[in-house]
Design an enzyme around this catalytic site. Structure first.
Site, PDB file in Angstrom:
ATOM      1  N   ASP A  89       2.073   2.498  -3.192  1.00 48.36           N
ATOM      2  CA  ASP A  89       2.104   3.142  -4.523  1.00 48.36           C
ATOM      3  C   ASP A  89       1.262   4.408  -4.582  1.00 48.36           C
ATOM      4  O   ASP A  89       1.708   5.429  -5.113  1.00 48.36           O
ATOM      5  CB  ASP A  89       1.733   2.150  -5.653  1.00 48.36           C
ATOM      6  CG  ASP A  89       0.435   1.399  -5.469  1.00 48.36           C
ATOM      7  OD1 ASP A  89      -0.198   1.550  -4.405  1.00 48.36           O
ATOM      8  OD2 ASP A  89       0.039   0.673  -6.411  1.00 48.36           O
ATOM      9  N   SER A 110     -14.290 -14.307 -22.668  1.00 54.26           N
ATOM     10  CA  SER A 110     -13.306 -14.897 -21.766  1.00 54.26           C
ATOM     11  C   SER A 110     -13.659 -16.359 -21.578  1.00 54.26           C
ATOM     12  O   SER A 110     -14.830 -16.682 -21.358  1.00 54.26           O
ATOM     13  CB  SER A 110     -13.336 -14.182 -20.420  1.00 54.26           C
ATOM     14  OG  SER A 110     -12.773 -15.016 -19.446  1.00 54.26           O
ATOM     15  N   GLU A 149      -8.374   1.456 -15.266  1.00 55.61           N
ATOM     16  CA  GLU A 149      -8.863   0.970 -13.967  1.00 55.61           C
ATOM     17  C   GLU A 149      -9.380   2.112 -13.096  1.00 55.61           C
ATOM     18  O   GLU A 149     -10.431   2.006 -12.476  1.00 55.61           O
ATOM     19  CB  GLU A 149      -7.753   0.200 -13.248  1.00 55.61           C
ATOM     20  CG  GLU A 149      -8.219  -0.418 -11.975  1.00 55.61           C
ATOM     21  CD  GLU A 149      -7.729  -1.840 -11.764  1.00 55.61           C
ATOM     22  OE1 GLU A 149      -7.086  -2.420 -12.658  1.00 55.61           O
ATOM     23  OE2 GLU A 149      -8.011  -2.371 -10.676  1.00 55.61           O
ATOM     24  N   GLY A 156      -5.557 -11.331  -5.400  1.00 55.81           N
ATOM     25  CA  GLY A 156      -4.439 -10.474  -5.027  1.00 55.81           C
ATOM     26  C   GLY A 156      -3.223 -10.681  -5.907  1.00 55.81           C
ATOM     27  O   GLY A 156      -2.124 -10.235  -5.582  1.00 55.81           O
ATOM     28  N   SER A 180      -3.284  -9.784  -9.164  1.00 55.42           N
ATOM     29  CA  SER A 180      -3.401  -8.798 -10.248  1.00 55.42           C
ATOM     30  C   SER A 180      -3.868  -9.346 -11.574  1.00 55.42           C
ATOM     31  O   SER A 180      -3.343  -8.988 -12.633  1.00 55.42           O
ATOM     32  CB  SER A 180      -2.060  -8.100 -10.470  1.00 55.42           C
ATOM     33  OG  SER A 180      -1.997  -6.992  -9.669  1.00 55.42           O
ATOM     34  N   SER A 181      -4.883 -10.204 -11.534  1.00 52.60           N
ATOM     35  CA  SER A 181      -5.425 -10.679 -12.810  1.00 52.60           C
ATOM     36  C   SER A 181      -6.014  -9.513 -13.603  1.00 52.60           C
ATOM     37  O   SER A 181      -5.935  -9.489 -14.832  1.00 52.60           O
ATOM     38  CB  SER A 181      -6.473 -11.761 -12.588  1.00 52.60           C
ATOM     39  OG  SER A 181      -7.464 -11.292 -11.700  1.00 52.60           O
ATOM     40  N   SER A 182      -6.575  -8.515 -12.919  1.00 52.41           N
ATOM     41  CA  SER A 182      -7.186  -7.414 -13.675  1.00 52.41           C
ATOM     42  C   SER A 182      -6.123  -6.558 -14.356  1.00 52.41           C
ATOM     43  O   SER A 182      -6.304  -6.137 -15.507  1.00 52.41           O
ATOM     44  CB  SER A 182      -8.120  -6.574 -12.802  1.00 52.41           C
ATOM     45  OG  SER A 182      -7.429  -6.069 -11.708  1.00 52.41           O
ATOM     46  N   ASP A 202       0.470  -2.382 -10.017  1.00 51.94           N
ATOM     47  CA  ASP A 202       0.117  -3.638 -10.694  1.00 51.94           C
ATOM     48  C   ASP A 202       0.333  -3.548 -12.201  1.00 51.94           C
ATOM     49  O   ASP A 202       0.867  -4.466 -12.823  1.00 51.94           O
ATOM     50  CB  ASP A 202      -1.341  -4.005 -10.404  1.00 51.94           C
ATOM     51  CG  ASP A 202      -1.615  -4.105  -8.911  1.00 51.94           C
ATOM     52  OD1 ASP A 202      -0.643  -4.191  -8.152  1.00 51.94           O
ATOM     53  OD2 ASP A 202      -2.790  -4.083  -8.528  1.00 51.94           O
ATOM     54  N   HIS A 242       0.823  -1.219   0.000  1.00 53.42           N
ATOM     55  CA  HIS A 242       0.000   0.000   0.000  1.00 53.42           C
ATOM     56  C   HIS A 242       0.852   1.263   0.000  1.00 53.42           C
ATOM     57  O   HIS A 242       0.549   2.213   0.715  1.00 53.42           O
ATOM     58  CB  HIS A 242      -0.963  -0.002   1.206  1.00 53.42           C
ATOM     59  CG  HIS A 242      -2.096  -0.969   1.033  1.00 53.42           C
ATOM     60  ND1 HIS A 242      -3.301  -0.617   0.485  1.00 53.42           N
ATOM     61  CD2 HIS A 242      -2.184  -2.299   1.303  1.00 53.42           C
ATOM     62  CE1 HIS A 242      -4.100  -1.682   0.446  1.00 53.42           C
ATOM     63  NE2 HIS A 242      -3.435  -2.721   0.933  1.00 53.42           N
TER      64      HIS A 242
HETATM   65  C1  GLA Z   1      -3.825  -3.388  -4.983  1.00 54.24           C
HETATM   66  C2  GLA Z   1      -3.725  -2.116  -5.824  1.00 54.24           C
HETATM   67  C3  GLA Z   1      -2.280  -1.648  -5.942  1.00 54.24           C
HETATM   68  C4  GLA Z   1      -1.616  -1.552  -4.566  1.00 54.24           C
HETATM   69  C5  GLA Z   1      -1.860  -2.814  -3.755  1.00 54.24           C
HETATM   70  C6  GLA Z   1      -1.395  -2.707  -2.319  1.00 54.24           C
HETATM   71  O1  GLA Z   1      -3.208  -4.449  -5.623  1.00 54.24           O
HETATM   72  O2  GLA Z   1      -4.253  -2.363  -7.109  1.00 54.24           O
HETATM   73  O3  GLA Z   1      -2.237  -0.432  -6.635  1.00 54.24           O
HETATM   74  O4  GLA Z   1      -2.061  -0.402  -3.897  1.00 54.24           O
HETATM   75  O5  GLA Z   1      -3.239  -3.179  -3.715  1.00 54.24           O
HETATM   76  O6  GLA Z   1      -0.004  -2.663  -2.242  1.00 54.24           O
END
Ligand code: GLA
Length: 395
Positions: A43, A74, A168, A132, A134-136, A180, A41
């Site tokens: 960024d 998909s 996003e 968590g 980051s598939s998106s 991400d 957290h």
């Molecule tokens: C999610 C958000 C990122 C980052 C993380 C926490 O993945 O998309 O931008 O803030 O949480 O590190």
């Protein structure tokens, strides 16, 4: 170009493409998911982060259309979307679901390049969705890479990352930071990304897969509160920053303050904002130490930074939960584990453990036992490697 893997997933995407759209063969693209080693957290507070693009992600078979339709399918999700390029709204529509991400990228790409042809894409992924990893972001980045290649616009990778990020935040409406999308777009073989989000500036740091492997532990707890909780943390950090600016000194980002600054502003901040800011400032120290350790091939110290990062996200930032605490504690208690922490935004989903190569099976066994005894659910495990980064796939 990356070689196209011969897997059941790629076959299924190819078959579906033929069934949906027929005609000539499509072009193929890949963008990876990511884990973040340290820098939780940070960024969106202008701090540093240390993500690794992994060897899993989203594949896309894509081709341009001449009729102005954007047709997206998909193979993992039920939804198929057929949108009209001529009547594109400024925000996604609820019925578009996951397709809001690629459509947002398409819209941003048209704005940036003036190229607004229709497109047809079939997506498929081997990175778990909504856990968590980051598939998106991978979905956005693979779309950006595909549009760039199909139109031969030759944008830089970081420009594609920014397009993906804007899709996003602007189109879908999640107030995420840039980590991400940058992690996915700038991923490189054998390296992790040290991203200074305040610039943004970045450099790559070698990660030795022979020294340590990454065990992903999925608690299977849905991240139900992730969106509201996430946006709330972003707002709290903005307020804490504002208070520091008025009461202490005017710096552009919250992550640039020191513990001494925080102490000076203590009276002005309530206890909750103070803890949020303390996480951010402390995490900057942990990432500096973590990067130093990585550069010196010291995976033990890197692991200690993961442990400390987890503690701080649990106590000061309140984005952990019992499941994530138990799974990381259980991993830490196992031999051959360097460190463990939640990954992504938290609130459920996955945690990672850095493990001595070859020991992951035994670690997973022990963790599964402890976790299922407590929650009555057996977590799932995956071994991830540092990936090759995104790109077009050759045949
Ligand atoms: C999610 C958000 C990122 C980052 C993380 C926490 O993945 O998309 O931008 O803030 O949480 O590190």
């Amino acid at each position: 170009m990356i070689a196209k893997p011969r897997t059941a997933l790629v076959d299924a995407i190819g078959q579906r493409f033929g069934k949906e759209f027929g005609g000539a063969a499509p072009r193929w693209f890949f963008a990876p998911g990511r884990i973040n080693l340290v820098g939780a957290h940070l960024d969106y507070s202008g701090g540093d982060v240390l993500p690794m693009a992994v060897d899993r992600g989203i594949f896309a078979a894509a081709r341009l259309r001449t009729d102005g339709r954007i047709r997206l399918v998909s193979i993992d999700q039920q939804l198929r979307v057929d949108a009209d390029a001529a009547t594109m709204p400024a925000r996604t529509r609820p019925e578009w679901g996951w397709a809001g991400y690629p459509i947002g990228v398409w819209r941003g790409f048209r704005e940036r390049t003036g190229k607004g042809d229709g497109v047809e894409i079939v997506f498929g992924g081997d990175v778990p969705m909504a856990s968590g990893l980051s598939s998106s972001a991978a979905l956005e980045v693979v779309t950006a890479i595909a549009l760039d290649a199909l139109h031969d616009t030759q944008l830089e990778r970081h420009q594609l990352a920014l397009l993906a990020h804007r899709a996003e935040t602007g189109f879908v409406g999640v107030r995420c930071g840039i980590m991400d999308q940058f992690a996915s777009a700038l991923g490189r073989a054998g390296q992790v990304l040290l991203l200074h989000c305040a610039g943004p500036r970045w450099e790559h740091v070698p990660f030795d897969p022979e020294a340590c492997e990454v065990l992903v532990m999925d608690t299977l707890k849905p991240r139900a509160l992730a969106k509201t909780g996430f946006n709330e943390r972003v707002a709290q950090c903005a307020t804490a920053h504002e208070l520091l600016r008025t009461h202490v000194r005017d710096l552009p980002h919250l992550a640039q303050y020191t513990v001494a600054d925080l102490e000076q502003a203590r009276e002005a901040m309530d206890e909750l904002l103070f803890r949020r800011a303390r996480h951010v400032v402390g995490e900057m120290d942990r990432i500096r130490a973590g990067v130093e350790a990585l550069r010196h091939h010291d995976y033990k110290t890197l692991g200690a930074m993961l442990d400390a990062s987890h503690r701080s996200t649990a106590t000061d930032y309140d984005v952990s939960c019992d499941e994530l605490d138990v799974i990381t504690d259980a991993a830490r208690a196992a031999p051959d584990v360097f460190g463990a922490r939640l990954t992504g935004a938290g609130f459920g989903g996955c945690a990672i453990a850095l493990v001595r190569p070859g020991a992951s099976g035994a670690v997973a066994e022990r963790v599964a036992e402890v976790f299922s005894r407590r929650f009555g659910v057996r977590p799932t495990f995956d071994l991830l490697r540092v990936g090759t980064g995104p790109g077009e796939l050759g045949s």
